[in-house]
Design an enzyme around this catalytic site. Structure first.
Site, PDB file in Angstrom:
ATOM      1  N   HIS A 280      -7.802   0.447  -4.180  1.00 53.15           N
ATOM      2  CA  HIS A 280      -8.572   1.311  -3.272  1.00 53.15           C
ATOM      3  C   HIS A 280      -8.937   2.521  -4.107  1.00 53.15           C
ATOM      4  O   HIS A 280      -8.040   3.239  -4.550  1.00 53.15           O
ATOM      5  CB  HIS A 280      -7.685   1.840  -2.144  1.00 53.15           C
ATOM      6  CG  HIS A 280      -7.346   0.849  -1.084  1.00 53.15           C
ATOM      7  ND1 HIS A 280      -6.542   1.172  -0.005  1.00 53.15           N
ATOM      8  CD2 HIS A 280      -7.702  -0.437  -0.903  1.00 53.15           C
ATOM      9  CE1 HIS A 280      -6.427   0.123   0.793  1.00 53.15           C
ATOM     10  NE2 HIS A 280      -7.109  -0.871   0.266  1.00 53.15           N
TER      11      HIS A 280
ATOM     12  N   ASP B  71     -12.624   3.304  -1.012  1.00 51.82           N
ATOM     13  CA  ASP B  71     -11.798   3.591   0.154  1.00 51.82           C
ATOM     14  C   ASP B  71     -12.377   4.800   0.875  1.00 51.82           C
ATOM     15  O   ASP B  71     -12.750   5.788   0.238  1.00 51.82           O
ATOM     16  CB  ASP B  71     -10.364   3.867  -0.302  1.00 51.82           C
ATOM     17  CG  ASP B  71      -9.382   3.829   0.843  1.00 51.82           C
ATOM     18  OD1 ASP B  71      -9.716   3.237   1.882  1.00 51.82           O
ATOM     19  OD2 ASP B  71      -8.282   4.392   0.710  1.00 51.82           O
ATOM     20  N   HIS B  72     -12.446   4.708   2.157  1.00 49.63           N
ATOM     21  CA  HIS B  72     -12.999   5.784   2.988  1.00 49.63           C
ATOM     22  C   HIS B  72     -14.357   6.234   2.432  1.00 49.63           C
ATOM     23  O   HIS B  72     -14.929   5.586   1.560  1.00 49.63           O
ATOM     24  CB  HIS B  72     -12.040   6.979   3.071  1.00 49.63           C
ATOM     25  CG  HIS B  72     -10.714   6.615   3.672  1.00 49.63           C
ATOM     26  ND1 HIS B  72      -9.691   7.497   3.804  1.00 49.63           N
ATOM     27  CD2 HIS B  72     -10.271   5.447   4.191  1.00 49.63           C
ATOM     28  CE1 HIS B  72      -8.649   6.895   4.377  1.00 49.63           C
ATOM     29  NE2 HIS B  72      -8.985   5.663   4.606  1.00 49.63           N
TER      30      HIS B  72
ATOM     31  N   TYR C  86     -14.493   5.420   7.714  1.00 48.04           N
ATOM     32  CA  TYR C  86     -15.230   4.253   7.218  1.00 48.04           C
ATOM     33  C   TYR C  86     -16.728   4.312   7.543  1.00 48.04           C
ATOM     34  O   TYR C  86     -17.291   3.366   8.101  1.00 48.04           O
ATOM     35  CB  TYR C  86     -14.587   2.968   7.776  1.00 48.04           C
ATOM     36  CG  TYR C  86     -13.227   2.745   7.158  1.00 48.04           C
ATOM     37  CD1 TYR C  86     -13.093   2.024   5.974  1.00 48.04           C
ATOM     38  CD2 TYR C  86     -12.080   3.287   7.724  1.00 48.04           C
ATOM     39  CE1 TYR C  86     -11.852   1.849   5.382  1.00 48.04           C
ATOM     40  CE2 TYR C  86     -10.837   3.122   7.133  1.00 48.04           C
ATOM     41  CZ  TYR C  86     -10.734   2.396   5.960  1.00 48.04           C
ATOM     42  OH  TYR C  86      -9.519   2.229   5.356  1.00 48.04           O
TER      43      TYR C  86
ATOM     44  N   HIS D   3       0.856  -1.202   0.000  1.00 43.60           N
ATOM     45  CA  HIS D   3       0.000   0.000   0.000  1.00 43.60           C
ATOM     46  C   HIS D   3       0.887   1.246   0.000  1.00 43.60           C
ATOM     47  O   HIS D   3       1.881   1.303   0.726  1.00 43.60           O
ATOM     48  CB  HIS D   3      -0.876  -0.029   1.266  1.00 43.60           C
ATOM     49  CG  HIS D   3      -1.919   1.033   1.308  1.00 43.60           C
ATOM     50  ND1 HIS D   3      -1.635   2.345   1.608  1.00 43.60           N
ATOM     51  CD2 HIS D   3      -3.256   0.988   1.083  1.00 43.60           C
ATOM     52  CE1 HIS D   3      -2.753   3.057   1.577  1.00 43.60           C
ATOM     53  NE2 HIS D   3      -3.752   2.248   1.249  1.00 43.60           N
TER      54      HIS D   3
ATOM     55  N   CYS E  56      -3.741   2.671  -4.501  1.00 44.47           N
ATOM     56  CA  CYS E  56      -4.654   3.493  -3.705  1.00 44.47           C
ATOM     57  C   CYS E  56      -4.681   4.895  -4.321  1.00 44.47           C
ATOM     58  O   CYS E  56      -3.735   5.677  -4.139  1.00 44.47           O
ATOM     59  CB  CYS E  56      -4.199   3.535  -2.243  1.00 44.47           C
ATOM     60  SG  CYS E  56      -5.258   4.597  -1.242  1.00 44.47           S
TER      61      CYS E  56
HETATM   62  C1  DNO Z   1      -6.514   3.733   6.224  1.00 50.66           C
HETATM   63  C2  DNO Z   1      -5.948   2.705   5.361  1.00 50.66           C
HETATM   64  C3  DNO Z   1      -4.585   2.208   5.789  1.00 50.66           C
HETATM   65  C4  DNO Z   1      -4.251   0.957   5.017  1.00 50.66           C
HETATM   66  C5  DNO Z   1      -2.962   0.332   5.406  1.00 50.66           C
HETATM   67  C6  DNO Z   1      -2.636  -0.826   4.520  1.00 50.66           C
HETATM   68  O1  DNO Z   1      -7.662   3.985   6.169  1.00 50.66           O
HETATM   69  O2  DNO Z   1      -5.947   3.071   4.030  1.00 50.66           O
HETATM   70  O3  DNO Z   1      -4.616   1.924   7.140  1.00 50.66           O
HETATM   71  O4  DNO Z   1      -5.213   0.009   5.271  1.00 50.66           O
HETATM   72  O5  DNO Z   1      -1.950   1.253   5.365  1.00 50.66           O
HETATM   73  O6  DNO Z   1      -1.641  -1.606   5.088  1.00 50.66           O
END
Ligand code: DNO
Length: 403
Positions: free
Chosen positions: A309, A363-364, A380, A244, A282
């Site tokens: 993501h 993501d988020h 989240y 990531h 991401c």
């Molecule tokens: C936060 C996430 C990070 C991600 C880690 C992956 O919301 O995007 O915590 O999960 O860095 O290892």
């Protein structure tokens, strides 16, 4: 040929997640992205624990699409005295996951602290509550609130002046909330972190100090050592490791960060050419840095992306401040990103790769009105993520219909 779509996935933080599997059943997600958060970082994920999680997901009609994360212990990152035994545990966990058929594993290599935000309740236009990384506020935290020894040397005078002004206007509660959010709240529900100890600032400073001799090169060497050890095991058990990006994708708190740019990832991918050494793409993390070209990133390294993501950011100034905007709104060209990821899935399918479908999670998410009543981990929210998933899915439909 069948049209390829992402495997729509949803991050679930395990049985302690306030958003239950029953609630996730009401979304269009089919895959769950989760981890065995109850197992302390550095210990082995035993087969029976993995099986228990798999059966629970299956009972609710889900697959376990990605492990996020199998966390990398700090000792691996700074080369602590127990590094080799902790790596042995990591390899055992990978082997166990592979034996159970769970084959995508997301991880990061950020020292001490994972994602960083200075405000978790940042109203974003009329769209919802977002999260902000404000660079001057972050400097105020680093230099005046923490305070990290010699931190002031890391910043230009103009930024220090701005930070000092902000600091002088903060009351005690505001200072404490800022520090608590950065050190505890945003880290607590992922993995590692200092925990909610009484003197969390002191413990955080102690952890930073462990890296006093770790510069960019040393951190790179430590990552290579880790990859050298684990990639053969990942290959043997059919695991795709997905690194990531750093979030934000630049150094913070005097710590090196080595996975923020295309060049960083090209270098890491070249060191171990195995497809098991792969990437979590991401778009949110990468887009928060103005000189990152996400399209060039995918054109260069798309073949190594095993997990996506999708979210977006808006850059707010030239210093490095940004906020998370809606999934489709912001600096990243999400439509073009989806096109490139779809092309990559098709390429894999044509080449006979059975594992061609890329899992994607929204993501988020922005907190929407209805989210204010449902407790969730920061970043989240339930409804904000559903909105993101639906918007991304509609965009996928549009792209697929256009051919
Ligand atoms: C936060 C996430 C990070 C991600 C880690 C992956 O919301 O995007 O915590 O999960 O860095 O290892």
């Amino acid at each position: 040929m069948e049209q390829l779509r992402f495997l729509q996935s949803w991050r679930w933080f395990g049985p302690a997640d306030p958003i239950t599997l029953e609630a996730i059943q009401k979304t269009s997600a089919k895959g769950i992205v989760t981890a065995l958060h109850h197992i302390p970082n550095g210990e082995v994920w035993e087969i029976d624990e993995i099986q228990k999680r798999l059966s629970l997901l299956k009972k609710h009609g889900f697959t376990w699409s990605v492990v996020e994360s199998l966390p990398v212990h700090e000792q691996i990152k700074y080369n602590g005295p127990d590094r080799e035994s902790i790596i042995r545990h990591y390899k055992q966990s990978l082997a166990n996951l592979g034996k159970c058929g769970v084959t995508k594993v997301c991880y990061n290599f950020m020292p001490v602290i994972d994602w960083v935000r200075t405000d978790l309740e940042y109203p974003w236009k009329n769209h919802g509550i977002s999260m902000l990384f404000d660079y001057p506020t972050f400097v105020a935290f680093d230099v005046f609130i923490l305070p990290r020894p010699n931190a002031a040397h890391d910043y230009p005078d103009s930024l220090l002046d701005q930070a000092e002004k902000l600091y002088s206007k903060m009351d005690e509660r505001k200072k404490e909330t800022l520090a608590h959010n950065i050190i505890v709240v945003t880290q607590g529900f992922i993995d590692g972190g200092v925990g909610n100890v009484l003197d969390y600032k002191k413990e955080f400073l102690r952890r930073l100090e462990l890296y006093c001799e770790v510069d960019t090169n040393t951190l790179r060497e430590n990552l290579l050592h880790f990859l050298h050890e684990i990639v053969p095991v990942a290959e043997e058990f059919g695991i795709q490791m997905c690194l990531h990006p750093d979030d934000p994708p630049f150094p913070v708190l005097g710590l090196p960060r080595i996975a923020g740019t295309l060049e960083d990832f090209q270098w890491i991918m070249e060191q171990q050419l195995s497809p098991s050494n792969g990437i979590t793409f991401c778009s949110g993390s990468l887009s928060s840095r103005a000189d990152n070209d996400l399209i060039a990133f995918l054109k260069s390294l798309g073949s190594r992306v095993h997990f996506a993501h999708l979210r977006n950011t808006t850059i707010l100034d030239e210093k490095g401040s940004f906020c998370e905007s809606g999934h489709l709104e912001g600096g990243a060209d999400i439509e073009q990103i989806i096109r490139l990821l779809h092309a990559e899935m098709t390429r894999r399918q044509i080449s006979g790769d059975q594992n061609h479908q890329i899992p994607m999670r929204p993501d988020h998410g922005l907190k929407l009105q209805k989210d204010l009543k449902v407790h969730a981990n920061p970043g989240y929210p339930y409804y904000g993520r559903i909105k993101g998933l639906e918007e991304l899915s509609a965009l996928e439909d549009k792209i697929l219909n256009q051919g």
